[in-house]
Design a protein around this motif. Structure first.
Motif, short mmCIF file in Angstrom:
data_model
loop_
_atom_site.label_atom_id
_atom_site.label_comp_id
_atom_site.label_asym_id
_atom_site.label_seq_id
_atom_site.Cartn_x
_atom_site.Cartn_y
_atom_site.Cartn_z
N TRP A 72 10.35 -8.16 6.50
CA TRP A 72 9.78 -7.20 5.58
C TRP A 72 10.16 -5.75 5.92
CZ3 TRP A 72 8.23 -5.14 1.39
CH2 TRP A 72 7.32 -4.07 1.35
N PRO A 73 10.07 -5.29 7.18
CA PRO A 73 10.43 -3.89 7.47
C PRO A 73 11.87 -3.56 7.08
CG PRO A 73 9.22 -4.83 9.32
CD PRO A 73 9.56 -5.96 8.40
N THR A 74 12.80 -4.49 7.31
CA THR A 74 14.20 -4.25 6.96
C THR A 74 14.37 -4.20 5.44
OG1 THR A 74 14.89 -5.44 8.95
CG2 THR A 74 16.56 -5.09 7.26
N PHE A 75 13.75 -5.12 4.75
CA PHE A 75 13.82 -5.14 3.29
C PHE A 75 13.26 -3.85 2.70
CE2 PHE A 75 11.90 -6.08 -0.84
CZ PHE A 75 12.97 -6.66 -1.52
N LEU A 76 12.10 -3.43 3.21
CA LEU A 76 11.47 -2.21 2.72
C LEU A 76 12.36 -1.00 2.96
CD1 LEU A 76 9.04 -0.64 1.60
CD2 LEU A 76 8.11 -0.60 3.94
N SER A 77 12.93 -0.90 4.16
CA SER A 77 13.77 0.24 4.51
C SER A 77 15.02 0.30 3.62
CB SER A 77 14.17 0.15 5.98
OG SER A 77 15.07 1.17 6.33
N ASN A 78 15.63 -0.86 3.37
CA ASN A 78 16.87 -0.88 2.59
C ASN A 78 16.64 -0.64 1.10
OD1 ASN A 78 18.42 -1.36 4.87
ND2 ASN A 78 18.38 -3.58 4.63
N SER A 135 7.67 -10.81 -1.68
CA SER A 135 6.94 -12.09 -1.71
C SER A 135 7.65 -13.10 -2.60
CB SER A 135 5.51 -11.87 -2.20
OG SER A 135 4.81 -10.99 -1.34
N HIS A 136 8.11 -12.66 -3.76
CA HIS A 136 8.79 -13.57 -4.68
C HIS A 136 10.14 -14.00 -4.12
CE1 HIS A 136 6.28 -11.85 -8.24
NE2 HIS A 136 5.58 -12.63 -7.44
N LEU A 137 10.84 -13.10 -3.42
CA LEU A 137 12.10 -13.46 -2.80
C LEU A 137 11.90 -14.55 -1.75
CD1 LEU A 137 15.11 -13.01 -2.08
CD2 LEU A 137 14.37 -11.18 -0.55
N CYS A 138 10.91 -14.37 -0.92
CA CYS A 138 10.62 -15.38 0.12
C CYS A 138 10.24 -16.71 -0.51
CB CYS A 138 9.50 -14.88 1.03
SG CYS A 138 9.92 -13.46 2.05
N TYR A 139 9.41 -16.66 -1.54
CA TYR A 139 8.92 -17.88 -2.18
C TYR A 139 10.07 -18.66 -2.82
CZ TYR A 139 5.40 -20.73 -4.61
OH TYR A 139 4.59 -21.75 -5.06
N ARG A 140 11.00 -17.95 -3.41
CA ARG A 140 12.14 -18.62 -4.04
C ARG A 140 13.14 -19.13 -3.01
NH1 ARG A 140 13.66 -16.16 -9.80
NH2 ARG A 140 11.62 -15.42 -10.47
N PHE A 180 -0.52 -17.62 11.27
CA PHE A 180 0.51 -17.51 12.31
C PHE A 180 1.61 -18.55 12.19
CE2 PHE A 180 -3.50 -15.94 14.08
CZ PHE A 180 -3.15 -14.63 14.37
N CYS A 181 1.86 -19.04 10.97
CA CYS A 181 2.91 -20.05 10.79
C CYS A 181 3.81 -19.71 9.61
CB CYS A 181 2.28 -21.44 10.59
SG CYS A 181 1.14 -21.54 9.21
N GLY A 182 3.84 -18.43 9.20
CA GLY A 182 4.62 -18.02 8.04
C GLY A 182 5.88 -17.27 8.41
N ILE A 183 6.34 -16.43 7.49
CA ILE A 183 7.58 -15.68 7.64
C ILE A 183 7.31 -14.33 8.29
CG2 ILE A 183 9.40 -14.47 6.33
CD1 ILE A 183 9.37 -16.73 4.36
N ASP A 184 8.17 -13.94 9.22
CA ASP A 184 8.14 -12.59 9.78
C ASP A 184 6.76 -12.23 10.33
OD1 ASP A 184 9.19 -10.17 10.50
OD2 ASP A 184 8.94 -9.23 8.54
N LEU A 185 6.31 -13.00 11.31
CA LEU A 185 4.97 -12.83 11.86
C LEU A 185 4.85 -11.51 12.63
CD1 LEU A 185 4.30 -16.44 13.17
CD2 LEU A 185 3.72 -15.47 10.96
N PHE A 186 3.71 -10.91 12.45
CA PHE A 186 3.41 -9.70 13.22
C PHE A 186 1.90 -9.64 13.39
CE2 PHE A 186 2.22 -5.18 13.43
CZ PHE A 186 2.91 -4.82 14.57
N TYR A 187 1.43 -9.73 14.62
CA TYR A 187 -0.01 -9.73 14.87
C TYR A 187 -0.55 -8.32 14.85
CZ TYR A 187 -4.55 -10.60 16.90
OH TYR A 187 -5.90 -10.68 17.10
N ARG A 188 -1.46 -8.05 13.91
CA ARG A 188 -1.98 -6.71 13.74
C ARG A 188 -3.29 -6.49 14.49
NH1 ARG A 188 -2.02 -5.06 7.55
NH2 ARG A 188 -2.66 -3.12 8.56
N GLY A 189 -3.98 -7.57 14.82
CA GLY A 189 -5.25 -7.41 15.52
C GLY A 189 -6.29 -6.67 14.68
#
Length: 531
Positions: free
Chosen positions: A233-239, A352-357, A465-474
């Motif tokens: 997600w961070p890379t996609f957002l940045s680009n 989200s739609h890109l990942c889902y497809r 904790f079993c999805g795409i591009d995990l990042f624990y935010r606490g």
């Protein structure tokens, strides 16, 4: 691929020179178009490309105006199957249907939710479809309803039946939604199998629900060390954040007349037919229309800013709850952006739609990282009580965590909650109560008015904790950390819920959990996850 395909065609023993020339031009134009078009000719020809049919009954030229005419002088007619883009303005599928159906155009909508809508999302979809029908009628057309629940086997067969009766030259399908983007393949197979249907173009319009065209997405993904593409997600957002957003398509000033058929439009249930709860829900939300959606997009949610978010921060002000209007295509992402909605929020929908497809487990509801599935349940300590009691307490705002309870009560009351509160509620269910993330996913599907399978699945798998591009935010879900949060709690935590008798009896024996127990569990679990 282009060169190798042409070479292969050239060496095909049965390929005539004329057919080879046509196929070569088709392959070249395939790379110059964004629309995915299927040409159907009898039983033996299938072609993916831009508006080409391998048939002597049609002219195959580069001049679109000439191409749209048939050699026998027949009329230009089209059928548009709308799925989730329920609007007139900035609707690429509708614009194409008008272009290909200047002498006649039918707009078809399949209702697949039962005799009456049964969830907030279905109620909103039904209301949006009714409003679209009103809009079309003001232009002299109408929405042709196919009620799949009344004797029809499925939506594909229902649409094929109508195509067989109307015999349009071109069929267009709105595939903007990630849950229906594969419908074009099923429809193509059914049309090929139908003896009564031939010489029909089938055009898929996939970009009607995104901020950017889908074919732009791969270039915005990250690269792995081995050179492959990575979903981050961070890379996609940045680009994508710096890319310009195209202007919306102007609204049509007139529409072609509907195609005549012996198949009459079926009845679309009223959105309030589900009962008093649906009527109260729509009263709280107000008018479901394109004009209302634009007003919400343009309304400022925060002081000292001219950009709105999708209701993700602060109060859930009526004027900024735009997400169900985007979900059912009452407003396009481009319209929302140019009205002032924050680009980041709209890019999250695209992501989200890109990942889902792209990732099949997401579409199947299975964990992307199965080896991490259930890791939250292995951490101690746990709260007392069985899973059903804990889940019931979470669903109806009786956990004892103020922010979580406020959000879950708002969800039941309005079918909506701010995105930040959704994440906090998910953390409470998975990290705090130690329950399976699937329970939360299914509850949100049942209660959210803006339920989107792609966004919901992605969020809950990440929460588990079993999805795409995990990042624990606490996320701190067990306490109130700001004045805004306290105002939100004051507004919703004490709100009485109107529940069915059967549910009321079930939760009456489930008292709220002591806050001290929650604090202890939350702190211990968060430390374990951070380690």
């Amino acid at each position: 691929f282009l060169v190798s395909s042409i070479i292969a065609l050239n060496h095909h023993a049965t390929m005539k020179n004329r057919d080879f020339f046509i196929m070569t031009i088709a392959l070249v134009k395939l790379f110059a178009t964004r629309s995915f078009v299927i040409g159907l000719v009898g039983k033996n020809h299938f072609h993916s490309g831009p508006c080409f049919l391998l048939s002597s009954k049609r002219h195959s030229t580069s001049d679109d105006n000439t191409f749209l005419k048939t050699s026998d002088g027949s009329n230009k007619t089209s059928l548009l199957w709308v799925r989730t883009c329920l609007r007139i303005s900035d609707n690429e599928a509708l614009a194409k249907a008008i272009e290909y159906g200047q002498d006649g155009m039918s707009v078809v909508f399949t209702w697949e939710r039962g005799e009456v809508p049964s969830t907030p999302s279905e109620v909103f979809e039904c209301a949006a479809a009714h409003k679209l029908d009103q809009k079309l009628r003001s232009f002299g057309n109408h929405l042709k309803i196919l009620n799949v629940n009344k004797g029809t086997h499925n939506a594909i067969s229902a649409v094929c039946t109508v195509i067989s009766q109307l015999q349009p030259n071109t069929v267009l399908i709105d595939t903007a939604s990630s849950e229906t983007f594969r419908d074009v393949e099923d429809l193509q197979s059914s049309l090929l199998a139908n003896e009564k249907i031939s010489n029909i173009q089938l055009i898929s319009i996939p970009d009607n629900g995104n901020l950017f065209p889908i074919d732009c997405a791969p270039s915005a993904l990250g690269r792995s060390r081995s050179g492959g593409r990575m979903l981050r997600w961070p890379t996609f957002l940045s680009n994508m954040n710096g890319e310009p957003v195209s202007l919306p398509i102007p609204s049509p000033t007139q529409l072609p007349p509907p195609l005549e058929s012996s198949h009459h439009s079926e009845e679309l249930p009223l959105p309030t037919s589900a009962g008093a709860w649906a009527e109260e829900l729509l009263e709280r939300w107000g008018v479901v229309s394109e004009e209302e959606a634009i007003q919400r997009a343009a309304a400022s949610e925060q002081e000292n800013t001219n950009q709105t978010s999708l209701g993700n921060r602060g109060f859930s002000n009526k004027n900024t709850k735009l997400s169900p209007y985007l979900r059912w295509g009452v407003i396009s992402p481009r319209q929302a952006y140019h009205a002032g909605v924050r680009k980041r929020d709209l890019l999250w929908r695209d992501w989200s739609h890109l990942c889902y497809r792209t990732v099949k487990p997401l579409r199947l509801g299975e964990p992307v990282l199965p080896f991490l599935d259930g890791c939250c349940t292995l951490i101690t300590p746990k709260l007392g009580g069985d899973e059903d009691s804990l889940f019931t307490a979470w669903c109806f705002g009786r956990t004892g965590a103020p922010l979580v309870d406020a959000g879950m009560r708002q969800l039941w009351h309005e079918g909506w909650m701010p995105r930040r509160i959704r994440l906090i509620a998910a953390s409470c269910l998975v990290e705090g109560l130690g329950l399976n993330w699937r329970k939360g996913r299914d509850w949100f599907k049942y209660t959210l008015i803006d339920h989107d399978p792609a966004i919901n699945e992605l969020m809950w798998q990440n929460a588990g904790f079993c999805g795409i591009d995990l990042f624990y935010r606490g996320l701190v879900w067990e306490s109130v950390g700001s004045r805004d949060d306290q105002d939100y709690v004051n507004r919703w935590a004490s709100r009485d819920l109107h529940l069915p008798t059967s549910i009321e009896k079930g939760i009456s024996s489930c008292p709220p959990y002591p806050c001290a127990d929650l604090l202890s569990v939350a702190k211990t679990r968060r430390q374990e996850f951070q380690r």
